[in-house]
Design an enzyme around this catalytic site. Structure first.
Site, PDB file in Angstrom:
ATOM      1  CG  PHE A 188      -2.108  -0.791   1.199  1.00 25.34           C
ATOM      2  CD1 PHE A 188      -3.301  -0.277   0.725  1.00 25.34           C
ATOM      3  CD2 PHE A 188      -2.069  -2.097   1.642  1.00 25.34           C
ATOM      4  CE1 PHE A 188      -4.458  -1.057   0.708  1.00 25.34           C
ATOM      5  CE2 PHE A 188      -3.214  -2.887   1.616  1.00 25.34           C
ATOM      6  CZ  PHE A 188      -4.412  -2.362   1.146  1.00 25.34           C
ATOM      7  CG  ASP A 189       1.021   5.851  -1.769  1.00 27.17           C
ATOM      8  OD1 ASP A 189       2.086   6.143  -1.218  1.00 27.17           O
ATOM      9  OD2 ASP A 189       0.206   6.688  -2.194  1.00 27.17           O
ATOM     10  CG  LEU A 190       0.365   6.798   4.640  1.00 28.50           C
ATOM     11  CD1 LEU A 190      -0.597   5.838   5.339  1.00 28.50           C
ATOM     12  CD2 LEU A 190       1.478   7.231   5.583  1.00 28.50           C
ATOM     13  CG  ASP A 191       0.773  10.779   2.273  1.00 30.74           C
ATOM     14  OD1 ASP A 191       0.248  10.490   3.358  1.00 30.74           O
ATOM     15  OD2 ASP A 191       1.889  11.322   2.168  1.00 30.74           O
ATOM     16  CB  ILE A 233      -2.991  -0.604  -3.465  1.00 31.54           C
ATOM     17  CG1 ILE A 233      -3.379  -2.064  -3.744  1.00 31.54           C
ATOM     18  CG2 ILE A 233      -4.230   0.282  -3.476  1.00 31.54           C
ATOM     19  CD1 ILE A 233      -4.113  -2.711  -2.613  1.00 31.54           C
TER      20      ILE A 233
END
Length: 530
Positions: A7-10, A167
């Site tokens: 996962f990306d965060l922002d 993602i």
């Protein structure tokens, strides 16, 4: 199902606009640049900061580094918390982790900030690997971040890119996935520019978290050959990209195939009802079987029919059997359905709100007992009279264990954890609250307890909804049961609480506590949203 999910965060897990753009404003102001509109700073969300300062404000490399330092001056204290989880993300992470997937964070944000944010939201426990950039400027590009995640996965023996998916909400995330040969799902609810994700070659583009849930938990998995995807619509929550995907067909085609098999809303509703009914039936049958075995064993030991024991002894063994059967049913139902239950809350909890919650539990329990006694509803329920006599004709220690501890544990796992949890997925909160409350009431099998349990059940569902953890209704249920048991049965003046003035007082106290609880948890929810 992918075994590794990056996962990306922002812009993917959380919306960081207020924090990031506010800190960019702060940094620009130190250079004498005023930018009052946060919307114009959205392009800073995602890419390395220094590159964005140079690209959008023509800073030199030295100026960009100075701006990054000013940015971090505010971000490290305030900005990192000016952030909010996208709706449904906490539950999705919980379910993905429960399914056995390895979850990782691959972010261009410095790792130290990523860790703080994940802990702040209460979701750090879901991630096996967390990788970001370094404060000294190393590993700022997404390809480098993803490569480090792959390295750590390899150390765990999970290095097959064909079983991984990245993602993210920007083209950098798509490119990072391609760099290691992994699949990529892009989210359009983030901060990509129009056409950015399609041009980058995202295999699937989902519009919301529910669309992401459909793809990730829909059973899709990669194959081995190559075929180009198409730019067609792919279900209500996603659309296909126009890229090359590794697999027996494209990820978008596999998704469309699984989406075609997804249940309709009506099917989802009846599936939720079926799961709820199965949980209630299992709890009842398991309790009945265990209780029957215990009572049969007691009869054999006494070498007589259990009914031939003296009244108190008979009720004692009935209560022992009830306690042990409740415990057994709780353990078995927990083992079967624990993955469907929210144990770790992703919601902010106002600790002060626990006080009105406890007061509400005690007050509504006494108030409802007063209403039922004053209306003499028990006269129409001989079954309740027999059950009541049995329940309270028992040693104090056994009553506390059975009704104050074991019953709340078992019933909350089934009726809030499974029944309300399933209904909540397919219905709006008010409908799910009422239906789960009715199910809880009807389960008790007699008129008096049905009325009482329906009201209490609705409140328990609300508490579960507001706190986001099964521990909250367990505490509420335990307090309600113990307060009734102690105040009405153990105290010699317990009958005073069943008078009209007392009944009115406790009902008013219940209403006030409910309102205060709603206000406190509502404010906590607003704080969490930023």
């Amino acid at each position: 199902m992918f075994s590794c999910i990056l996962f990306d965060l922002d812009g993917t897990i959380s919306d960081p606009k207020q924090g990031i753009c506010g800190c960019v404003q702060y940094a620009l102001r130190s250079f004498g640049i005023e930018e009052p509109e946060l919307d114009r700073l959205e392009p800073f969300i995602g890419p390395p900061l220094a590159e964005s300062f140079m690209k959008y404000y023509n800073f030199t490399a030295e100026q960009a580094q100075e701006a990054v330092e000013k940015y971090r001056e505010r971000f490290s204290v305030t900005g990192k918390y000016e952030n909010v989880l996208y709706p449904g993300m906490g539950a999705l992470l919980h379910d993905l982790k429960a399914s056995g997937a390895t979850l990782a964070i691959a972010s261009s944000k410095p790792t130290v900030y990523v860790e703080d944010i994940l802990v702040h939201f209460g979701i750090r426990e879901y991630f096996d690997i967390v990788v970001g950039s370094e404060l000294d400027g190393r590993r700022v590009h997404k390809e480098e971040v993803v490569a480090e995640v792959l390295s750590q996965l390899a150390a765990r023996g999970e290095s097959d890119p064909d079983k991984m998916v990245m993602i993210g909400d920007r083209s950098f995330d798509v490119e990072g996935a391609k760099a290691i040969g992994a699949h990529c799902i892009a989210v359009s609810y983030g901060y990509a520019q129009p056409g950015e994700l399609e041009n980058a070659g995202a295999e699937i583009i989902v519009r919301d978290v529910e669309g992401l849930r459909s793809v990730l938990l829909g059973g899709t998995q990669a194959g081995t050959s190559t075929q180009a995807g198409t730019s067609t619509q792919a279900g209500s929550g996603a659309r296909a990209g126009s890229s090359t995907a590794t697999g027996s067909n494209t990820l978008s085609e596999r998704y469309r195939g699984s989406a075609a098999k997804m249940k309709t809303k009506s099917g989802q509703f009846w599936s939720a009802v079926g799961t709820s009914a199965l949980a209630m039936f299992a709890y009842y049958v398991i309790s009945l079987l265990i209780s029957s075995v215990i009572l049969t064993a007691v009869s054999i030991v006494y070498a007589i029919g259990l009914q031939e024991l003296e009244g108190s002894s008979y009720n004692f063994w009935l209560n022992v059997a009830s306690a042990l059967s409740t415990f057994g049913a709780f353990i078995i139902c927990y083992g079967i359905w624990h993955k469907k239950i929210q144990f770790h809350s992703t919601k902010e909890i106002d600790k002060l709100s626990i006080v009105p919650m406890v007061i509400l539990a005690a007050a509504i329990a006494i108030g409802m007992n007063g209403v039922l006694t004053l209306t003499e509803l028990y006269r129409f329920s001989p079954t309740f009279q027999r059950v009541s006599e049995m329940q309270f004709d028992t040693p104090v220690w056994l009553g506390i264990i059975s009704y104050g501890i074991l019953a709340p544990l078992g019933e909350e796992i089934v009726f809030r954890g499974v029944v309300y949890g399933q209904l909540r997925k397919v219905l709006k909160v008010p409908y799910a609250v009422v239906l789960s409350g009715l199910a809880f009431g009807l389960f008790h099998g007699n008129l008096v307890q049905a009325v009482y349990a329906t009201v209490i059940g609705c409140l328990l569902a609300l508490v579960y909804e507001w706190y986001g953890t099964i521990a909250a209704p367990m505490l509420f249920h335990s307090v309600a049961n113990l307060f009734v048991y102690v105040m009405l049965e153990l105290l010699p003046f317990g009958g005073v609480f069943l008078s009209v003035p007392s009944c009115v007082l406790f009902l008013v106290l219940s209403a006030g506590s409910l309102f205060l609880l709603w206000m406190l948890q509502g404010k906590a929810a607003l704080r969490q949203k930023g």
